[in-house]
Scaffold this motif. Structure first.
Motif, PDB file in Angstrom:
ATOM      1  N   SER A 153     -17.005  12.924   8.439  1.00 54.52           N
ATOM      2  CA  SER A 153     -15.616  12.480   8.637  1.00 54.52           C
ATOM      3  C   SER A 153     -14.937  12.057   7.334  1.00 54.52           C
ATOM      4  CB  SER A 153     -15.561  11.338   9.649  1.00 54.52           C
ATOM      5  OG  SER A 153     -16.252  10.214   9.151  1.00 54.52           O
ATOM      6  N   LYS A 198     -12.978  12.330   3.898  1.00 54.04           N
ATOM      7  CA  LYS A 198     -11.929  13.252   3.482  1.00 54.04           C
ATOM      8  C   LYS A 198     -12.438  14.211   2.411  1.00 54.04           C
ATOM      9  CE  LYS A 198      -7.289  13.566   1.817  1.00 54.04           C
ATOM     10  NZ  LYS A 198      -6.030  13.018   1.582  1.00 54.04           N
ATOM     11  N   LYS A 232     -14.549  20.785  12.923  1.00 58.14           N
ATOM     12  CA  LYS A 232     -13.381  19.986  13.308  1.00 58.14           C
ATOM     13  C   LYS A 232     -13.365  18.656  12.569  1.00 58.14           C
ATOM     14  CE  LYS A 232     -12.500  22.068  17.742  1.00 58.14           C
ATOM     15  NZ  LYS A 232     -12.363  21.933  19.163  1.00 58.14           N
ATOM     16  N   GLU A 233     -14.522  18.025  12.468  1.00 52.73           N
ATOM     17  CA  GLU A 233     -14.624  16.726  11.796  1.00 52.73           C
ATOM     18  C   GLU A 233     -14.257  16.844  10.315  1.00 52.73           C
ATOM     19  OE1 GLU A 233     -15.259  12.655  12.241  1.00 52.73           O
ATOM     20  OE2 GLU A 233     -15.368  14.168  13.795  1.00 52.73           O
ATOM     21  N   HIS A 271     -12.101  18.885   9.195  1.00 52.51           N
ATOM     22  CA  HIS A 271     -10.704  19.346   9.166  1.00 52.51           C
ATOM     23  C   HIS A 271     -10.561  20.708   8.492  1.00 52.51           C
ATOM     24  CE1 HIS A 271      -9.468  15.521  10.763  1.00 52.51           C
ATOM     25  NE2 HIS A 271     -10.179  14.921   9.832  1.00 52.51           N
TER      26      HIS A 271
END
Length: 116
Positions: A36, A38, A65-66, A68
């Protein structure tokens, strides 16, 4: 490792072939919290593949998905197993499909990019 590097360094491109299944709880297959964090690398330059029939497909989709990763850069592969994949990795013949099956050449070209 590629995803972890992309979170800490700005690199030209990250390509993950069914990679990264670190768990914070292996019994429940809860993915590790570091996913998660960035990305420092632009998410537009991060690409991932996994075969929908491989053992960790559900977790790999969650990880994408985590992280992004844009949906257009995630390839949920679904072609039949190639002749080259006759040796299962970790008992999972689908795990190496993204990098072995020539059916995916157009995806490889997209992931590699033309400007590199």
């Amino acid at each position: 490792m590629a995803e972890f590097i992309a979170q800490h360094e700005s690199v030209a491109r990250i390509i993950s072939f069914s990679g990264g299944w670190d768990y914070s709880d292996s019994k429940t297959k809860k993915i590790a919290g570091w996913y998660s964090q960035k990305l420092v690398t632009s998410p537009q330059n991060v690409f991932a593949t996994y075969h929908v029939k491989e053992g960790a497909a559900t977790e790999l989709a969650k990880i994408c998905k985590e992280l992004h990763i844009p949906a257009e850069n995630v390839f949920a592969l679904d072609q039949p197993i190639s002749q080259q994949s006759n040796k299962p990795v970790h008992g999972n013949p689908y795990h190496t499909e993204g990098i072995k099956n020539p059916e995916y050449k157009p995806i490889w070209i997209k992931m590699l990019g033309s400007g590199l």
